[in-house]
Design a protein around this motif. Structure first.
Motif, mmCIF file in Angstrom:
data_model
loop_
_atom_site.group_PDB
_atom_site.id
_atom_site.type_symbol
_atom_site.label_atom_id
_atom_site.label_comp_id
_atom_site.label_asym_id
_atom_site.label_seq_id
_atom_site.Cartn_x
_atom_site.Cartn_y
_atom_site.Cartn_z
ATOM 1 N N LEU A 104 37.524 41.028 39.550
ATOM 2 C CA LEU A 104 36.680 39.847 40.538
ATOM 3 C C LEU A 104 36.526 39.728 41.310
ATOM 4 O O LEU A 104 35.228 39.108 42.254
ATOM 5 C CB LEU A 104 38.067 38.675 39.989
ATOM 6 C CG LEU A 104 37.317 37.654 40.326
ATOM 7 C CD1 LEU A 104 36.291 37.448 39.294
ATOM 8 C CD2 LEU A 104 38.386 36.072 39.906
ATOM 9 N N PHE B 10 33.256 42.429 41.892
ATOM 10 C CA PHE B 10 31.910 40.985 41.687
ATOM 11 C C PHE B 10 31.917 39.506 42.432
ATOM 12 O O PHE B 10 30.363 39.192 42.142
ATOM 13 C CB PHE B 10 33.017 40.238 40.371
ATOM 14 C CG PHE B 10 31.342 39.147 39.001
ATOM 15 C CD1 PHE B 10 31.171 39.805 38.263
ATOM 16 C CD2 PHE B 10 31.416 37.988 39.531
ATOM 17 C CE1 PHE B 10 30.340 38.775 37.452
ATOM 18 C CE2 PHE B 10 30.848 37.554 38.772
ATOM 19 C CZ PHE B 10 30.108 37.539 37.681
ATOM 20 N N LYS B 11 32.894 39.418 43.894
ATOM 21 C CA LYS B 11 31.902 38.522 44.161
ATOM 22 C C LYS B 11 31.189 38.403 44.853
ATOM 23 O O LYS B 11 30.288 38.060 45.963
ATOM 24 C CB LYS B 11 33.629 38.788 44.977
ATOM 25 C CG LYS B 11 34.292 37.130 44.156
ATOM 26 C CD LYS B 11 35.336 35.810 45.002
ATOM 27 C CE LYS B 11 35.961 35.496 44.074
ATOM 28 N NZ LYS B 11 37.905 35.596 45.468
ATOM 29 N N LEU C 57 27.719 37.963 42.619
ATOM 30 C CA LEU C 57 27.540 36.795 43.691
ATOM 31 C C LEU C 57 26.824 36.967 44.916
ATOM 32 O O LEU C 57 26.161 35.504 44.370
ATOM 33 C CB LEU C 57 28.814 35.915 43.644
ATOM 34 C CG LEU C 57 30.106 35.088 42.647
ATOM 35 C CD1 LEU C 57 30.809 34.782 43.175
ATOM 36 C CD2 LEU C 57 28.993 33.964 41.874
ATOM 37 N N LYS D 156 23.030 35.317 43.392
ATOM 38 C CA LYS D 156 22.219 33.711 42.262
ATOM 39 C C LYS D 156 21.410 33.373 42.563
ATOM 40 O O LYS D 156 20.507 32.758 41.326
ATOM 41 C CB LYS D 156 23.739 33.455 42.137
ATOM 42 C CG LYS D 156 24.249 31.976 43.952
ATOM 43 C CD LYS D 156 25.380 31.844 43.471
ATOM 44 C CE LYS D 156 25.870 30.560 45.750
ATOM 45 N NZ LYS D 156 26.073 32.046 46.392
ATOM 46 N N ASP D 157 21.240 33.713 44.102
ATOM 47 C CA ASP D 157 20.004 32.939 44.128
ATOM 48 C C ASP D 157 19.339 33.430 44.049
ATOM 49 O O ASP D 157 17.547 32.897 43.631
ATOM 50 C CB ASP D 157 20.233 32.111 45.890
ATOM 51 C CG ASP D 157 21.142 31.361 46.435
ATOM 52 O OD1 ASP D 157 21.728 30.434 45.497
ATOM 53 O OD2 ASP D 157 21.566 31.214 48.054
ATOM 54 N N MET E 13 25.579 36.014 34.445
ATOM 55 C CA MET E 13 26.928 35.724 35.578
ATOM 56 C C MET E 13 27.958 36.403 34.330
ATOM 57 O O MET E 13 28.685 37.195 34.272
ATOM 58 C CB MET E 13 27.319 34.750 36.136
ATOM 59 C CG MET E 13 26.661 34.137 37.568
ATOM 60 S SD MET E 13 26.905 35.289 38.542
ATOM 61 C CE MET E 13 25.341 35.482 39.815
ATOM 62 N N ILE E 14 28.425 35.611 33.353
ATOM 63 C CA ILE E 14 29.388 34.914 32.195
ATOM 64 C C ILE E 14 28.584 36.579 31.617
ATOM 65 O O ILE E 14 29.759 37.519 31.154
ATOM 66 C CB ILE E 14 29.280 34.332 31.272
ATOM 67 C CG1 ILE E 14 30.103 33.363 32.278
ATOM 68 C CG2 ILE E 14 29.839 34.926 30.188
ATOM 69 C CD1 ILE E 14 29.823 31.488 31.441
ATOM 70 N N TRP F 111 29.697 39.324 33.756
ATOM 71 C CA TRP F 111 31.544 39.694 34.095
ATOM 72 C C TRP F 111 31.850 40.200 32.882
ATOM 73 O O TRP F 111 32.505 41.094 32.991
ATOM 74 C CB TRP F 111 32.022 38.225 34.086
ATOM 75 C CG TRP F 111 33.303 38.536 34.412
ATOM 76 C CD1 TRP F 111 34.564 37.636 33.277
ATOM 77 C CD2 TRP F 111 34.335 39.183 35.004
ATOM 78 N NE1 TRP F 111 35.517 38.529 33.186
ATOM 79 C CE2 TRP F 111 35.201 38.250 34.649
ATOM 80 C CE3 TRP F 111 34.340 39.481 36.202
ATOM 81 C CZ2 TRP F 111 36.361 39.180 35.419
ATOM 82 C CZ3 TRP F 111 35.420 39.850 36.766
ATOM 83 C CH2 TRP F 111 36.179 39.633 37.070
ATOM 84 N N ARG G 6 31.078 43.949 32.580
ATOM 85 C CA ARG G 6 31.142 45.017 33.739
ATOM 86 C C ARG G 6 31.744 45.973 33.414
ATOM 87 O O ARG G 6 31.598 46.863 34.405
ATOM 88 C CB ARG G 6 32.322 43.795 34.656
ATOM 89 C CG ARG G 6 33.388 43.557 34.330
ATOM 90 C CD ARG G 6 34.921 43.246 34.423
ATOM 91 N NE ARG G 6 36.119 42.567 34.548
ATOM 92 C CZ ARG G 6 36.735 41.864 33.217
ATOM 93 N NH1 ARG G 6 35.733 41.227 32.436
ATOM 94 N NH2 ARG G 6 37.580 41.858 32.794
#
Lengths: 172, 172
Positions: B3, B6-7, B11, B14-15, B39-40, B43, B46
């Motif tokens: 995670l 991932f962050k 993330l 995202k923009d 994103m899901i 994930w 991954r």
């Protein structure tokens, strides 16, 4: 910045031949605030592109996203034993189909073996006297029917004879 | 991928994903949902991601495909609802979380770009706003580089022409 260089870059830009660095150079120039008046029509375009790149999601997106991912993660962990059961049930399905095929194959083979026994080699009567009687009966049946047929055929020969007669008389 | 990874790796994109989805869908709510779905998806996949050389382009490609799916189903649902199609082309909701107000010329430029053919609009967004290379754009849009160049050229020519029009009619 040298405005003739901007002219050159712009020309390349419209033809789609600028590199990413050159495009950044253009953006920086038009955002600098010291833009020559003759570029007034083009400047808003590059400023628009620059502005567009600032649009984004709200700041709480990350938190919500991570909460969501953690949720799916725990769901997955809970589902794990379920997955094993699923695997076994799949194996059981395959095994059941295999069993049916094997059993069916066994019976089909049995049937084939029965068919292999040639019918004219097997006896139907033990007592030769009885067998003789039966054969006689059968032959009688055939001869009776045969005679019936012959009677009918005789009628046809009368017709033939009559036809012959008519023919010969006509020739005369 | 943890995670934490991932962050830090997914993330922050995202923009960009949001802007691209927003440009394609024309609706901030739907764009937001699309980014969440992307994103899901990322994930859940991954494990495959470790082998990817350009993860960002991959995310953008998923965003594009999801947006296209949404557009398709939207078209099916609202074949003749004029109001809804109006909403897409109207510039009111063009930029929901904008930091700086745009002037009228920039708004007009935004409307004009939104009216370009889908492919050209997307390429303008990817190149002039996000600054992707031709190869990356090709990867994202699943077309070859020559196609990217041709469409970028056409888009820039169209933009140039309408900028000159805005100028000569004194709309600035």
């Amino acid at each position: 910045m040298d405005s003739s260089r901007i002219d050159k870059l712009l020309e390349k830009y419209w033809e789609g031949e600028t590199s990413l660095e050159e495009e950044k150079e253009l953006k920086d120039y038009f955002a600098s605030g010291e833009v020559e008046a003759r570029f007034n029509s083009v400047a808003p375009l590059f400023n628009y592109y620059k502005e567009e790149a600032n649009v984004g999601l709200d700041t709480f997106f990350d938190e919500r996203m991570i909460a969501k991912l953690e949720k799916t993660e725990t769901k997955r962990k809970v589902q794990k034993p379920g997955r094993m059961v699923e695997l076994f049930s799949n194996i059981a399905k395959v095994a059941a189909v295999g069993l049916i095929v094997i059993v069916a194959g066994y019976f089909i083979r049995q049937e084939m073996k029965k068919d292999e026994i040639k019918p004219y080699l097997t006896d139907t009567f033990d007592d030769p006297q009885k067998a003789f009687e039966e054969t006689k009966k059968a032959l009688e049946l055939i001869s009776r029917n045969f005679n019936k047929g012959r009677k009918e055929a005789k009628k046809i020969t009368t017709f033939n004879e009559a036809q012959e007669k008519v023919k010969s008389e006509n020739q005369l | 991928m943890s995670l934490e990874a991932f962050k830090t790796r997914v993330l922050p994109v995202k923009d960009k994903l949001y802007r691209f989805a927003f440009k394609m869908l024309g609706d901030s709510e739907e764009a937001h949902d699309t980014v969440q779905e992307v994103m899901i998806k990322v994930w859940n996949k991954r494990d495959e991601m470790a082998q990817l050389e350009n993860m960002e382009a991959w995310c953008m490609r998923i965003t594009r495909n999801l947006s296209l799916d949404k557009l398709k189903s939207k078209k099916r649902k609202l074949t003749d609802s004029l109001e809804d199609s109006f909403e897409i082309s109207q510039g009111e909701d063009l930029t929901p979380y904008r930091t700086v107000e745009m002037d009228d010329t920039m708004k007009n430029i935004g409307l004009m770009i939104a009216a370009l053919p889908a492919k050209q609009k997307q390429i303008i967004q990817l190149r002039d706003v996000e600054g992707y290379s031709y190869k990356e754009i090709g990867d994202i849009m699943e077309i070859d580089m020559s196609q990217v160049k041709v469409n970028l050229f056409r888009a820039r020519q169209a933009v140039k022409e309408s900028i000159l029009n805005i100028n000569s009619y004194g709309l600035q």
